[in-house]
Design a protein around this motif. Sequence first.
Motif, mmCIF file in Angstrom:
data_model
loop_
_atom_site.group_PDB
_atom_site.id
_atom_site.type_symbol
_atom_site.label_atom_id
_atom_site.label_comp_id
_atom_site.label_asym_id
_atom_site.label_seq_id
_atom_site.Cartn_x
_atom_site.Cartn_y
_atom_site.Cartn_z
ATOM 1 N N TYR A 26 31.051 -24.894 -45.057
ATOM 2 C CA TYR A 26 30.742 -26.021 -44.180
ATOM 3 C C TYR A 26 30.185 -25.515 -42.848
ATOM 4 C CZ TYR A 26 31.439 -30.757 -42.329
ATOM 5 O OH TYR A 26 31.247 -32.001 -41.807
ATOM 6 N N ASP A 27 30.777 -24.415 -42.363
ATOM 7 C CA ASP A 27 30.354 -23.855 -41.072
ATOM 8 C C ASP A 27 29.205 -22.862 -41.220
ATOM 9 O OD1 ASP A 27 32.302 -25.345 -39.781
ATOM 10 O OD2 ASP A 27 33.818 -23.780 -39.939
ATOM 11 N N GLY A 28 28.740 -22.680 -42.461
ATOM 12 C CA GLY A 28 27.592 -21.792 -42.678
ATOM 13 C C GLY A 28 27.876 -20.326 -42.417
ATOM 14 N N LEU A 29 29.103 -19.893 -42.663
ATOM 15 C CA LEU A 29 29.481 -18.499 -42.371
ATOM 16 C C LEU A 29 29.233 -17.613 -43.599
ATOM 17 C CD1 LEU A 29 32.811 -19.242 -40.434
ATOM 18 C CD2 LEU A 29 30.526 -18.809 -39.496
ATOM 19 N N LYS A 30 28.041 -17.068 -43.651
ATOM 20 C CA LYS A 30 27.618 -16.319 -44.835
ATOM 21 C C LYS A 30 28.480 -15.071 -45.086
ATOM 22 C CE LYS A 30 23.445 -14.349 -46.838
ATOM 23 N NZ LYS A 30 22.185 -13.702 -46.509
ATOM 24 N N GLU A 31 28.720 -14.288 -44.042
ATOM 25 C CA GLU A 31 29.486 -13.048 -44.253
ATOM 26 C C GLU A 31 30.890 -13.331 -44.760
ATOM 27 O OE1 GLU A 31 29.427 -10.491 -40.820
ATOM 28 O OE2 GLU A 31 27.228 -10.526 -40.827
ATOM 29 N N GLU A 32 31.512 -14.381 -44.216
ATOM 30 C CA GLU A 32 32.866 -14.742 -44.646
ATOM 31 C C GLU A 32 32.852 -15.180 -46.112
ATOM 32 O OE1 GLU A 32 31.624 -15.263 -41.759
ATOM 33 O OE2 GLU A 32 33.143 -14.821 -40.254
ATOM 34 N N ILE A 33 31.812 -15.932 -46.476
ATOM 35 C CA ILE A 33 31.709 -16.369 -47.871
ATOM 36 C C ILE A 33 31.548 -15.153 -48.788
ATOM 37 C CG2 ILE A 33 30.132 -17.546 -49.502
ATOM 38 C CD1 ILE A 33 31.988 -19.483 -48.053
ATOM 39 N N GLU A 34 30.707 -14.236 -48.380
ATOM 40 C CA GLU A 34 30.504 -13.035 -49.205
ATOM 41 C C GLU A 34 31.805 -12.252 -49.357
ATOM 42 O OE1 GLU A 34 25.767 -12.386 -48.168
ATOM 43 O OE2 GLU A 34 27.300 -11.369 -46.966
ATOM 44 N N GLU A 35 32.526 -12.106 -48.240
ATOM 45 C CA GLU A 35 33.792 -11.363 -48.295
ATOM 46 C C GLU A 35 34.777 -12.062 -49.236
ATOM 47 O OE1 GLU A 35 35.612 -10.796 -44.440
ATOM 48 O OE2 GLU A 35 37.504 -10.132 -45.351
ATOM 49 N N ALA A 36 34.842 -13.392 -49.105
ATOM 50 C CA ALA A 36 35.802 -14.143 -49.926
ATOM 51 C C ALA A 36 35.430 -14.073 -51.412
ATOM 52 C CB ALA A 36 35.856 -15.597 -49.458
ATOM 53 N N VAL A 37 34.141 -14.123 -51.705
ATOM 54 C CA VAL A 37 33.721 -14.013 -53.109
ATOM 55 C C VAL A 37 34.174 -12.668 -53.658
ATOM 56 C CG1 VAL A 37 31.695 -13.721 -54.616
ATOM 57 C CG2 VAL A 37 31.784 -15.648 -53.020
ATOM 58 N N ALA A 57 32.060 -26.667 -55.284
ATOM 59 C CA ALA A 57 32.973 -27.684 -54.743
ATOM 60 C C ALA A 57 32.819 -27.781 -53.228
ATOM 61 C CB ALA A 57 34.420 -27.341 -55.125
ATOM 62 N N GLY A 58 32.650 -26.642 -52.564
ATOM 63 C CA GLY A 58 32.465 -26.643 -51.115
ATOM 64 C C GLY A 58 31.169 -27.325 -50.722
ATOM 65 N N MET A 59 30.146 -27.103 -51.536
ATOM 66 C CA MET A 59 28.840 -27.692 -51.239
ATOM 67 C C MET A 59 28.892 -29.214 -51.411
ATOM 68 S SD MET A 59 26.238 -26.172 -50.143
ATOM 69 C CE MET A 59 24.677 -26.781 -49.594
ATOM 70 N N THR A 60 29.775 -29.687 -52.263
ATOM 71 C CA THR A 60 29.915 -31.130 -52.449
ATOM 72 C C THR A 60 30.396 -31.792 -51.151
ATOM 73 O OG1 THR A 60 30.499 -30.688 -54.734
ATOM 74 C CG2 THR A 60 30.978 -32.895 -53.932
ATOM 75 N N VAL A 61 31.321 -31.110 -50.474
ATOM 76 C CA VAL A 61 31.817 -31.640 -49.201
ATOM 77 C C VAL A 61 30.661 -31.707 -48.202
ATOM 78 C CG1 VAL A 61 33.497 -31.318 -47.342
ATOM 79 C CG2 VAL A 61 34.055 -30.522 -49.663
ATOM 80 N N VAL A 62 29.872 -30.638 -48.165
ATOM 81 C CA VAL A 62 28.703 -30.595 -47.275
ATOM 82 C C VAL A 62 27.766 -31.760 -47.613
ATOM 83 C CG1 VAL A 62 26.650 -29.248 -46.654
ATOM 84 C CG2 VAL A 62 28.847 -28.084 -46.975
ATOM 85 N N GLY A 63 27.537 -31.949 -48.912
ATOM 86 C CA GLY A 63 26.625 -33.003 -49.367
ATOM 87 C C GLY A 63 27.084 -34.381 -48.917
ATOM 88 N N ASN A 64 28.390 -34.618 -49.027
ATOM 89 C CA ASN A 64 28.909 -35.931 -48.648
ATOM 90 C C ASN A 64 28.726 -36.196 -47.154
ATOM 91 O OD1 ASN A 64 29.644 -36.331 -51.264
ATOM 92 N ND2 ASN A 64 31.795 -35.803 -50.984
ATOM 93 N N ASP A 65 28.971 -35.168 -46.348
ATOM 94 C CA ASP A 65 28.845 -35.363 -44.902
ATOM 95 C C ASP A 65 27.384 -35.439 -44.463
ATOM 96 O OD1 ASP A 65 31.509 -35.547 -44.719
ATOM 97 O OD2 ASP A 65 31.838 -33.780 -43.459
ATOM 98 N N PRO A 74 19.780 -28.694 -40.111
ATOM 99 C CA PRO A 74 20.049 -27.300 -39.732
ATOM 100 C C PRO A 74 21.402 -26.799 -40.235
ATOM 101 C CG PRO A 74 19.277 -28.549 -37.835
ATOM 102 C CD PRO A 74 19.493 -29.538 -38.926
ATOM 103 N N GLU A 75 22.430 -27.645 -40.129
ATOM 104 C CA GLU A 75 23.752 -27.235 -40.613
ATOM 105 C C GLU A 75 23.750 -27.055 -42.129
ATOM 106 O OE1 GLU A 75 23.518 -30.016 -38.534
ATOM 107 O OE2 GLU A 75 25.338 -30.188 -37.301
#
Length: 232
Positions: A26-37, A57-65, A74-75
């Motif tokens: 949601y916050d667009g934190l690429k490095e954190e996403i990579e680390e978590a994956v 599933a995370g992208m669905t939340v983004v899509g709804n908002d 941009p977000e």
Amino acid sequence: MADEDDIILSELDDEELVQQMHDDLYDGLKEEIEEAVNILVERGWTPYDILTKALVAGMTVVGNDFRDGILFVPEVLLAANAMKGGMAILKPMLVETGAPRMGKMVIGTVKGDIHDIGKNLVAMMMEGAGFEVVDIGINNPVENYLEALEREEADILGMSALLTTTMPYMKVVIDTMKEKGIRDNYLVLVGGAPLNEEFGKAIGADAYCRDAAISVEIAKDMIARKHNQMGA
Ligand code: B12
């Protein structure tokens, strides 16, 4: 704020980590996403579960908002970029199954449309299932599809559209194939959030696929049937 900065992803349990990934996407934190994956991979999660439960599933939340006017382009672009970072890690794992070649697919997003995350996911899953995939990218006019199908001697055409304004273009492509007498040489699969089964039928596609996993199942099934018919 300091507290938030102090979250150590590897110390979260699976459920908390997936929740954190939804927030980070949601916050667009690429490095954190990579680390978590990478953490989930190390914990033995299948690439498919990571894709669906954490990223999609995370992208669905983004899509709804985005739909509700809470997030703006941009977000959403940042979120998409973070998602792509995660997908890039999973891609080799999805592709490296050593499955026998099943057939060749040309896939692309239609003219006027630049959404590519779903298409990329389908391409990855198809490759993982043993299909050869030629990705012709986004914003494709009919000529690009026809040229790629012929050049690649493909078996399957995949078209993606995420906008209600671009989805009718799929019919333009199929109608052009009919005019040229080549429609029946290919299986045509279509997908994208605004489509449905009825739409797929109405435009003359062989199948509408709700998600990447179903795309693989349908493609396998249809290719097997085609081979059987040819054998008979
Ligand atoms: C990310 C996103 C963007 C990003 C795209 C980044 C990128 N690189 O893709 C950016 C910010 C650029 C963007 C721009 C726009 N977007 Co946008 N976007 C989204 C969003 C939030 C997520 C889409 C996504 O990636 N989903 C995740 C993937 C995994 O799911 P998927 O695409 O559905 O794919 C799955 C299936 O559909 C299927 N599938 C998909 N394709 C294919 C193909 C084949 C062959 C097969 C078999 C299966 C298949 O399998 C996939 C995997 O499981 C959606 C919201 C939503 N709910 O869909 C809006 C959404 C699609 N966007 C929308 C809009 C309006 C726009 C803009 C017009 C906004 C603007 N005012 O500028 C522009 C259009 C730009 C353009 N010309 O294309 C609307 C469309 C509304 C409508 N009715 O048409 C949506 C629905 C948001 C909303 N609710 O308002 N967007």
